[in-house]
Design a protein around this motif. Structure first.
Motif, short mmCIF file in Angstrom:
data_model
loop_
_atom_site.label_atom_id
_atom_site.label_comp_id
_atom_site.label_asym_id
_atom_site.label_seq_id
_atom_site.Cartn_x
_atom_site.Cartn_y
_atom_site.Cartn_z
N PHE A 8 1.08 -1.27 0.04
CA PHE A 8 0.01 -0.62 -0.19
C PHE A 8 1.00 0.89 0.12
O PHE A 8 0.84 1.94 -0.68
CB PHE A 8 -0.81 0.65 1.32
N GLU A 9 1.49 1.27 0.92
CA GLU A 9 2.74 2.35 0.72
C GLU A 9 3.38 2.61 -0.58
O GLU A 9 2.59 4.10 -0.97
CB GLU A 9 3.87 2.16 2.14
N THR A 10 4.10 1.48 -1.43
CA THR A 10 4.57 2.11 -1.99
C THR A 10 3.14 2.05 -3.36
O THR A 10 3.28 2.95 -4.26
CB THR A 10 5.21 0.43 -3.09
N VAL A 11 2.21 1.68 -3.10
CA VAL A 11 1.34 2.34 -4.80
C VAL A 11 1.00 3.78 -4.33
O VAL A 11 0.08 4.35 -4.92
CB VAL A 11 0.15 1.25 -3.79
N GLU A 12 0.90 4.00 -3.03
CA GLU A 12 0.26 5.33 -2.17
C GLU A 12 1.29 6.33 -2.80
O GLU A 12 1.23 7.28 -3.22
CB GLU A 12 0.38 5.45 -0.89
N SER A 13 2.54 6.39 -2.54
CA SER A 13 3.48 6.94 -3.28
C SER A 13 3.43 7.01 -4.47
O SER A 13 3.67 8.32 -5.36
CB SER A 13 4.97 6.02 -3.21
N ASN A 14 3.41 6.44 -5.63
CA ASN A 14 3.58 6.08 -6.82
C ASN A 14 1.68 6.62 -6.90
O ASN A 14 2.20 7.43 -8.39
CB ASN A 14 3.01 4.51 -7.27
N PHE A 15 1.13 6.72 -7.00
CA PHE A 15 -0.24 6.88 -6.37
C PHE A 15 -0.47 9.28 -7.12
O PHE A 15 -0.36 9.77 -7.77
CB PHE A 15 -0.79 7.27 -5.68
N ILE A 16 0.49 9.20 -5.90
CA ILE A 16 0.71 10.52 -5.57
C ILE A 16 2.00 11.18 -6.98
O ILE A 16 1.80 12.25 -6.89
CB ILE A 16 1.27 10.78 -4.09
N LEU A 17 3.17 10.23 -7.29
CA LEU A 17 3.57 10.51 -8.32
C LEU A 17 3.25 11.13 -9.38
O LEU A 17 3.46 11.96 -10.47
CB LEU A 17 5.15 9.90 -7.99
N ILE A 18 2.68 9.85 -9.80
CA ILE A 18 2.11 10.20 -11.14
C ILE A 18 0.72 11.00 -11.32
O ILE A 18 0.78 11.81 -12.17
CB ILE A 18 1.35 8.14 -11.58
N ILE A 19 -0.36 10.90 -10.15
CA ILE A 19 -1.06 12.38 -10.73
C ILE A 19 -1.21 13.80 -10.63
O ILE A 19 -1.01 14.55 -11.68
CB ILE A 19 -1.43 12.56 -9.21
N ARG A 20 1.00 13.89 -9.93
CA ARG A 20 1.32 15.12 -9.88
C ARG A 20 2.43 15.07 -11.49
O ARG A 20 1.87 16.39 -12.43
CB ARG A 20 2.84 14.79 -9.08
N THR A 21 2.57 13.87 -12.09
CA THR A 21 3.01 13.53 -12.61
C THR A 21 1.83 14.26 -14.29
O THR A 21 2.64 14.55 -15.55
CB THR A 21 4.32 12.61 -13.27
N ILE A 22 0.97 13.37 -14.29
CA ILE A 22 0.23 13.46 -15.30
C ILE A 22 -1.15 14.64 -15.59
O ILE A 22 -2.04 14.73 -16.24
CB ILE A 22 -0.65 12.05 -16.11
N TRP A 23 -1.19 15.33 -14.44
CA TRP A 23 -2.32 16.17 -13.59
C TRP A 23 -2.49 16.52 -15.20
O TRP A 23 -3.65 16.96 -15.54
CB TRP A 23 -2.23 16.50 -12.64
N LYS A 24 -2.18 17.42 -15.13
CA LYS A 24 -1.82 18.12 -16.98
C LYS A 24 -2.89 17.80 -17.88
O LYS A 24 -3.55 18.82 -18.82
CB LYS A 24 -0.80 19.33 -16.90
N ASP A 25 -2.32 16.41 -18.23
CA ASP A 25 -2.51 15.61 -19.29
C ASP A 25 -4.38 15.12 -19.45
O ASP A 25 -5.24 14.79 -19.84
CB ASP A 25 -1.81 14.86 -19.89
N LEU A 26 -4.96 15.21 -17.64
CA LEU A 26 -5.67 14.69 -17.97
C LEU A 26 -7.52 15.63 -17.81
O LEU A 26 -7.65 16.48 -18.13
CB LEU A 26 -6.49 13.99 -15.98
#
Length: 700
Positions: A479-497
């Protein structure tokens, strides 16, 4: 020793000026204390308060009292607040979103009451106040005046400014400067040593003095209360900190890090990154072949099924042969998709209805199969066409018989993309990618982030929904890994969503908040705060009922006897309300347009009037939102317009009837598309739609 904390932030107000960066401040301090000190997320509650929630002073008093009651003598309890604060006569108050000017004593947090709770003999308590930020202006109500009301007999209170001063934000940092330097001081503290509040105050003052001299401001943090011995507010862990250096002359933030992670912009055409997972392109079939040759490539059908299909086909009963192989094929493909988990599929299609998911309509099965890599875009196109052919000839009033060439258009893609594979031999690269989200920290793998940034849109959509599902289905380290990746990926692609997918995240957050799932609320809060995404959190879950009704209409549109069943489904959607909630606009308009545009065989005449009534309810802002932000990503509507013929003509008539040309659009390609459509230029309208469609499914 345990550390407990309650962190409250307020940015929007009913009766006071809205302010900015307060939620960001609370999130920054929470992440600092958890990542660099001996706090845990489970004991550090973050409450971003909003106008539409029910946060009251009594709730805050109760939560704090409960924390203190559960604490041991050597534990610490911290209360942090970022928002408006003010002084009324001799009393100080922290203003909540729904605080009433006519009844401040009962609707705002009273500092006297707060001190009474925190001043106890059971454990050590700390209060940190950063109240508040309103752009580059000082705090609108001379908020710093309430500092003098803080009890000097309380535990220990650190306030962001002194009496008759104001507390400021920094637009470059997008934080309040006080909380920013508080976090910096904590991160910069000696490793594995206790952190004392009085020493933090000295460090903050030094940094703020430099900031103030550069920005011609005055702000001096204040520490009041009684410190007994060397009571610490935190203990620094062993994690090193890569310092952020602020360059005031250039007014920009430069980060010095041990490792450099560079995300390639998604519009960089010079970078070619590998796809995150490859889609199955189907088995290779002869371009020209008889039915028996095509059926020889089958791995799924039993001998008797093959015999029945062959006999019906050779006898000229093409409908029976096609219907038989189609039903078996779509059932097999559905099972492959559902094998990934009902909850995951529910999140992928955006509807929380178990019966609907277990009996997933063919069009949803095909869409998901493409997004997950079971088939490629060409396979989706051919299977969608096959579904339309089968459903048309199942209509009770269709008198024509299915010709051989249309039967071939059904049988061939069934074999090529579904039946030609043994289940044990299907290699879906998506599953490997999904696993990597649970076990691999993507911050250390810039190649995958680059690939995601450069991928076609459906990869981004699928990744977001996969992460949302994994947050709910993992525990512990995963869960901690998923949560970290979730936050990172949201930041990375938010502008494209797309706005539709941003609303999906907001709706999911609302559901978790409604269910009281604190672990998921925390993960979503951190992700949405990092991109200022709370604008996409709806006031309530009413949007879900609209989305479910629109999904039902789409399902009926693709099913047999759709011309008979569409009218009641459209009327049901029309009766749901005079105003469609914004998170549901895309699905509702899309479903309505699909009915009005029809399919290759026509449209339901009885459904036209109620469908047009739905469009009549739309405001100018609704139309602009759909046309500019949703239509370029609405694959189903674009495919219909791209098909030409009567469907593009109907589209042009809709644009003209509702005067969509008169609205202002920022996107020049959208302007061109609407202009051609309004002028009834069917060829160019079709060409524009086809361009959007091909870009969407990456056929260019």
């Amino acid at each position: 020793m345990k550390r407990y904390g309650l962190m409250l932030s307020c940015e929007e107000y009913k009766e006071y000026d809205d302010i900015c960066y307060c939620h960001s401040d609370a999130l920054l301090l929470q992440e600092t204390l958890v990542n660099y000190c001996d706090y845990g997320y489970s004991n550090l509650e973050l409450i971003p308060a909003y106008i539409d929630d029910d946060t009251t002073p009594e709730q805050i008093y109760k939560k704090l009292s409960l924390l203190i009651d559960n604490a041991d003598s050597d534990d610490t309890v911290m209360f942090y607040f970022a928002g408006h604060g003010m002084k009324i006569e001799s009393e100080g108050f922290l203003i909540l979103p729904n605080t009433k000017k006519s009844d401040i004593a009962k609707t705002a947090i009273e500092l006297k009451k707060l001190n009474e709770i925190m001043l106890n003999k059971k454990c050590n308590c700390f209060i940190i106040l950063d109240a508040c930020h309103s752009g580059l202006s000082p705090r609108g109500e001379q908020i710093s005046l309430f500092v003098e009301t803080l009890s000097d007999k309380s535990c220990v209170t650190l306030a962001s400014c002194s009496e008759n001063e104001c507390s400021y934000p920094d637009e470059n940092l997008e934080q309040g400067v006080f909380t920013y330097y508080l976090a910096e001081a904590i991160k910069g503290s000696p490793l594995e040593q206790t952190i004392l509040l009085d020493k933090l105050k000295v460090q903050i003052c030094e940094n703020l003095e430099e900031w103030c001299s550069q920005n011609y401001k005055k702000q001096t943090p204040t520490l009041v209360g009684t410190i007994v011995g060397n009571t610490s507010i935190a203990t620094r862990n062993s994690k090193p900190y890569e310092y952020a250096i602020i360059s005031y002359e250039k007014k920009e933030v430069t980060t010095v890090e041990n490792t450099h992670l560079e995300i390639t912009p998604s519009n960089n055409s010079d970078i070619v990154s590998p796809a995150l997972w490859q889609s199955n392109s189907g088995i290779e079939l002869p371009k020209v072949a008889t039915l028996d040759v095509i059926l020889n490539y089958n791995y799924q059908l039993k001998t008797r099924e093959l015999s029945a299909i062959s006999q019906n086909y050779n006898a000229g009963f093409f409908e029976m042969a096609s219907e038989s192989i189609w039903n078996r094929s779509i059932a097999i493909l559905r099972n492959r998709v559902l094998a990934l988990g009902l909850q995951f599929v529910s999140e992928m299609v955006g509807i929380d209805n178990l019966d609907y998911i277990q009996n997933l309509p063919a069009f949803e099965v095909i869409n998901l199969a493409m997004e997950l890599g079971f088939i490629n875009a060409t396979g989706k196109m051919r299977l969608t066409h096959a579904n339309e052919i089968v459903q048309h000839y199942l209509e009770r009033d269709v008198m024509e018989e299915m010709p051989q060439n249309e039967s071939d258009s059904v049988i061939r893609p069934c074999i090529q993309y579904i039946l030609g594979y043994e289940d044990s031999n299907i290699q879906i690269e998506y599953t490997d990618f999904r696993t990597s989200l649970k076990v691999e920290d993507f911050s250390g793998n810039p190649t995958k982030l680059e690939s995601l940034n450069a991928s076609p849109y459906f990869y981004k959509k699928t990744t977001i929904r996969t992460l949302v599902n994994l947050l709910s289905s993992t525990e512990g380290a995963e869960f901690e890994t998923v949560e970290s990746n979730f936050i990172l990926i949201i930041r990375t692609i938010w502008k494209d969503l797309t706005s539709d997918d941003k609303y999906f995240l907001g709706l999911t957050f609302s559901k978790h908040k409604n269910d009281g799932n604190t672990k998921l609320i925390s993960a979503f809060t951190k992700a949405l705060m990092s991109v200022r995404g709370f604008d996409y959190v709806p006031e309530n879950l009413r949007s879900l009922t609209f989305i479910e009704a629109a999904k039902n209409l789409k399902s009926i549109h693709y099913a047999m006897n759709n011309f008979y069943n569409e009218p009641s489904a459209v009327k049901e959607l029309n009766r749901m309300g005079t105003k469609i909630p914004k998170p549901a606009i895309k699905e509702c308009i899309s479903a309505t347009l699909m009915v009005l545009l029809g399919n290759a065989y026509g449209r339901s005449f009885e459904a036209i009037e109620p469908a047009e009534d739905i469009l009549q309810k739309l405001s100018q802002s609704d139309w602009i939102y759909y046309v500019e932000q949703c239509l370029p990503h609405d694959e189903e509507v674009l495919q219909k317009i791209s098909s030409g013929g009567a469907r593009v003509e109907r589209w042009c008539n809709i644009v003209k009837e509702f005067d969509l040309k008169s609205f202002e659009y920022q996107n020049s390609k959208i302007q061109e598309f609407i202009k051609f459509s309004a002028n009834l230029d069917k060829n160019n309208a079709k060409s524009c739609a086809n361009s959007f469609y091909k870009k969407l499914i990456n056929l260019n």
